[in-house]
Design an enzyme around this catalytic site. Structure first.
Site, short mmCIF file in Angstrom:
data_model
loop_
_atom_site.label_atom_id
_atom_site.label_comp_id
_atom_site.label_asym_id
_atom_site.label_seq_id
_atom_site.Cartn_x
_atom_site.Cartn_y
_atom_site.Cartn_z
CG MET A 94 3.35 9.59 0.03
SD MET A 94 2.13 10.87 0.43
CE MET A 94 1.71 11.41 -1.21
CB ILE A 96 -5.04 4.72 -1.40
CG1 ILE A 96 -4.84 6.17 -1.81
CG2 ILE A 96 -6.50 4.43 -1.04
CD1 ILE A 96 -5.56 6.57 -3.07
CG LEU A 97 -4.01 2.65 4.42
CD1 LEU A 97 -4.26 2.92 5.91
CD2 LEU A 97 -2.77 1.81 4.24
CG ASN A 111 -3.45 10.67 7.31
OD1 ASN A 111 -2.22 10.54 7.19
ND2 ASN A 111 -4.17 11.28 6.39
CG HIS A 113 -5.10 15.81 4.40
ND1 HIS A 113 -4.57 15.11 3.33
CD2 HIS A 113 -5.82 16.82 3.87
CE1 HIS A 113 -4.98 15.68 2.20
NE2 HIS A 113 -5.74 16.71 2.50
CD GLU A 178 1.78 18.88 7.82
OE1 GLU A 178 2.06 17.68 7.87
OE2 GLU A 178 1.81 19.53 6.75
C1 GRF Z 1 3.08 16.25 5.29
O1 GRF Z 1 2.73 17.51 4.79
C2 GRF Z 1 1.85 15.45 5.60
O2 GRF Z 1 0.81 16.21 6.08
C3 GRF Z 1 1.51 14.91 4.24
O3 GRF Z 1 2.74 14.59 3.65
C4 GRF Z 1 3.76 15.40 4.23
C5 GRF Z 1 4.78 14.46 4.80
O4 GRF Z 1 5.90 15.12 5.29
N1 GRF Z 1 0.55 13.85 4.31
P1 GRF Z 1 6.92 14.35 6.23
O5 GRF Z 1 7.34 13.07 5.53
O6 GRF Z 1 6.25 14.11 7.54
O7 GRF Z 1 8.10 15.29 6.35
#
Ligand code: GRF
Length: 192
Positions: A94, A96-97, A111, A113, A178
């Site tokens: 979390m 921003i790079l 990444n 998203h 994901e």
């Molecule tokens: C995920 O939904 C990811 O896509 C987003 O933040 C959430 C992170 O979840 N960027 P986790 O820490 O992988 O459980």
């Protein structure tokens, strides 16, 4: 057998995508070995899990660096290079790079998203998709570039948005995808 390239995962929280990647990497034919997990938050739940799996878990707290984001990144960058890392997977990281770290790892950093990019860069993606009346939500694995959630797309997965869905309902449905998409995207990169 030639050793697999070493990969790192960046997290800031629970790390469920990190777990999905590490679990997928136990397959003999997975193309990389995850040897390092990095977090900007020493309290990130995922760090303890990584350590319990015998994977180096490194916390580099951003707070002592104040506004100097690049100094924070330089410390992380040194650890990545010392560990011989060749691929970085951001997974719920979390921060921003800055162009510094993005530049050091151009073509080697990806990444995940939780939206169907280019829609809904940034935060609150599920809420925004529902508010817009979209029929589908989803997730995207993409290359990291200087713009936030803006790099070239590697793979996407979509899920339906159902009548009455709350953002949490949609987030849960997308998260299942994901966990499949991220390992698939890493495999895809090395299958080229
Ligand atoms: C995920 O939904 C990811 O896509 C987003 O933040 C959430 C992170 O979840 N960027 P986790 O820490 O992988 O459980």
């Amino acid at each position: 057998m030639t050793p697999k390239p070493k990969a790192a995962i960046f997290i800031s929280g629970r790390g469920s995508n990190m777990m999905a990647l590490i679990e997928a990497s136990r397959d003999a034919d997975f193309p990389v070995e995850f040897t390092l997990v990095v977090s900007n938050d020493p309290g990130a739940a995922g760090l303890a899990w990584a350590a319990s799996q015998g994977i180096a878990a490194l916390a580099v707290d951003h707070k002592p660096f104040g506004k100097d984001r690049e100094a924070h990144e330089r410390e992380i960058d040194a650890a990545l290079k010392a560990a011989g890392i060749e691929l970085i997977c951001l997974a719920g990281y979390m921060r921003i790079l800055t162009p510094y770290l993005v530049g050091q790892w151009a073509g080697k950093m990806i990444n995940i998203h939780p939206s169907l990019l280019p829609k809904y860069k940034g935060l609150h993606t599920h809420e925004r998709a529902i508010e817009a009346g979209d029929s589908f939500g989803g997730c995207t694995v993409h290359w990291v570039s200087e713009g936030v959630d803006d790099g070239d797309i590697i793979l996407q997965a979509q899920v339906p948005i159902l009548k009455g869905d709350t953002p949490d309902d949609l987030a849960a449905r997308v998260l299942i995808e994901e966990h499949k998409l991220y390992p698939a995207a890493v495999r895809h990169l090395y299958a080229r």
